[in-house]
Write an enzyme that holds these catalytic residues in place. Sequence first.
Site, PDB file in Angstrom:
ATOM      1  N   GLN A   1      50.366  33.770  51.572  1.00  0.00           N
ATOM      2  CA  GLN A   1      50.871  33.309  50.278  1.00  0.00           C
ATOM      3  C   GLN A   1      51.926  32.242  50.493  1.00  0.00           C
ATOM      4  OE1 GLN A   1      50.024  37.399  47.726  1.00  0.00           O
ATOM      5  NE2 GLN A   1      52.071  36.617  47.837  1.00  0.00           N
TER       6      GLN A   1
ATOM      7  N   ASN B   1      59.231  47.982  41.128  1.00  0.00           N
ATOM      8  CA  ASN B   1      58.127  47.390  40.370  1.00  0.00           C
ATOM      9  C   ASN B   1      56.832  48.190  40.511  1.00  0.00           C
ATOM     10  OD1 ASN B   1      57.426  46.687  42.968  1.00  0.00           O
ATOM     11  ND2 ASN B   1      57.810  44.506  42.723  1.00  0.00           N
TER      12      ASN B   1
ATOM     13  N   ARG C   1      47.872  44.424  49.152  1.00  0.00           N
ATOM     14  CA  ARG C   1      48.065  43.221  49.973  1.00  0.00           C
ATOM     15  C   ARG C   1      46.708  42.608  50.280  1.00  0.00           C
ATOM     16  NH1 ARG C   1      52.348  43.136  48.210  1.00  0.00           N
ATOM     17  NH2 ARG C   1      54.373  43.264  49.268  1.00  0.00           N
TER      18      ARG C   1
ATOM     19  N   HIS D   1      50.339  36.115  42.732  1.00  0.00           N
ATOM     20  CA  HIS D   1      51.044  37.391  42.950  1.00  0.00           C
ATOM     21  C   HIS D   1      52.150  37.575  41.896  1.00  0.00           C
ATOM     22  CE1 HIS D   1      52.752  40.232  46.284  1.00  0.00           C
ATOM     23  NE2 HIS D   1      52.738  40.788  45.095  1.00  0.00           N
TER      24      HIS D   1
END
Length: 399
Positions: A313, A146, A284, A332
């Site tokens: 998260q 990704n 991050r 995210h």
Amino acid sequence: MKVLCILYDDPKGGMPKNYPLSELPKLDKYPDGQALPTPKNIDYTPGELLGCVSGELGLRKFLESNGHELVVTSDKDGENCTADKELVDADVVISQPFWPFYLTKERIANAKNLKMAVTAGIGSDHVDLQAAMDNGIDVVEVTYCNSRSVAEHIVMMILSLVRDYHNQHRIVNEGGWNIADAVQRSYDVEGMHIGTVAAGRIGLDALRKMKPFDVHLHYFDRHRLPDSVEKELNLTFHESVESLVAVCDVVTINCPLHPETENLFDEVLINKMKKGAYIVNTARGKICDREAIAKALESGQLSGYAGDVWFPQPAPNDHIWRTMPHHGMTPHTSGTSLSAQARYAAGVREILECFFEGKPIREEYTIVKDGNLAGTGAHSYSKGSATSGSEEAAKYKKM
Ligand code: NAD
């Protein structure tokens, strides 16, 4: 073997009955020539939701028909969560950075059978890499799956911050038409100095994608890029992050989270940035100091902050980044577009096929192997752990 897979919740309205596109574009290879995932087979249609609980990363048929057990849950935080109960005798744990199961030292101590932690995506900072090394647990991720999805998100966020898209979109939604309100913070990116902290797969792709906007490009990385690439992009290399941030109008952060980068953008570094700069952080959340970012947006030291990564998260409902001024945050999502899901589900399948057949897993997928950082892990991470404080994720209440 028992495979424990922690995935994000299904859509509130249930799994989609259909999708906007009937097929995904075909990709041949990644830009540096690396092959896309090569599983022997897949049991899903690329373009379907795979990263949520019912999507199961398309793994159930494959695992069960080979005599393995698959447990899938989204219940990953707080005392007595399902993931903790199932971890006790799991051989393999699969987690996605979007909904990370923080594999802390304490959890690793309770996972006596655990042999491998697979990141369905990129970024294995949710695993205490030191504890994995100390306990002989291998860690792998689906390198490149990704990276370009994130680079697209970065371009979107740079443009939307600098042009002040969010504000303008809000005005339309509210029925307004005050052009002066809409443009009083709106600029062109043309001519700006854009810099990336780390020019790995994502950082370099983001630079390449920004080049046509006629901007000046900068980078800082612990590994210098080849001369040919610096020339192609007319790139300025900086020996330190301080030197980069002093001259850039936009800074995009693209290094992994590990002890060297944790809290890198603290108040001190933010105050060394060009006044009124923008930060786009899709790497991050913990690389940036939460309070310092909010404070800099209030004071005008930063003009905008966008990104899709938070710590922990899910972000607690009262996380200050949800309400600070001039932000363009998303949950995210950049690395879990339907396009990316198809690739990382295939990558996870490839990894599991190799693991069960005792074949080597690609070196580029390897973060920790045989008690040490190896492969991409040796290139991009440092020893130690960045999982402290992750228990705060239990504070999030579903809405
Ligand atoms: P990569 O391994 O190709 O690149 C990482 C780069 O960071 C390398 O060039 C490395 O030298 C550099 N680096 C590491 N430590 C550094 C330091 N202390 N200072 C300067 N440079 C340093 O990885 P990538 O595919 O480009 O991904 C980078 C990170 O982006 C991932 O580790 C992950 O945290 C994040 N990511 C986020 C998403 C998302 O959905 N938002 C998706 C994928 C990856």
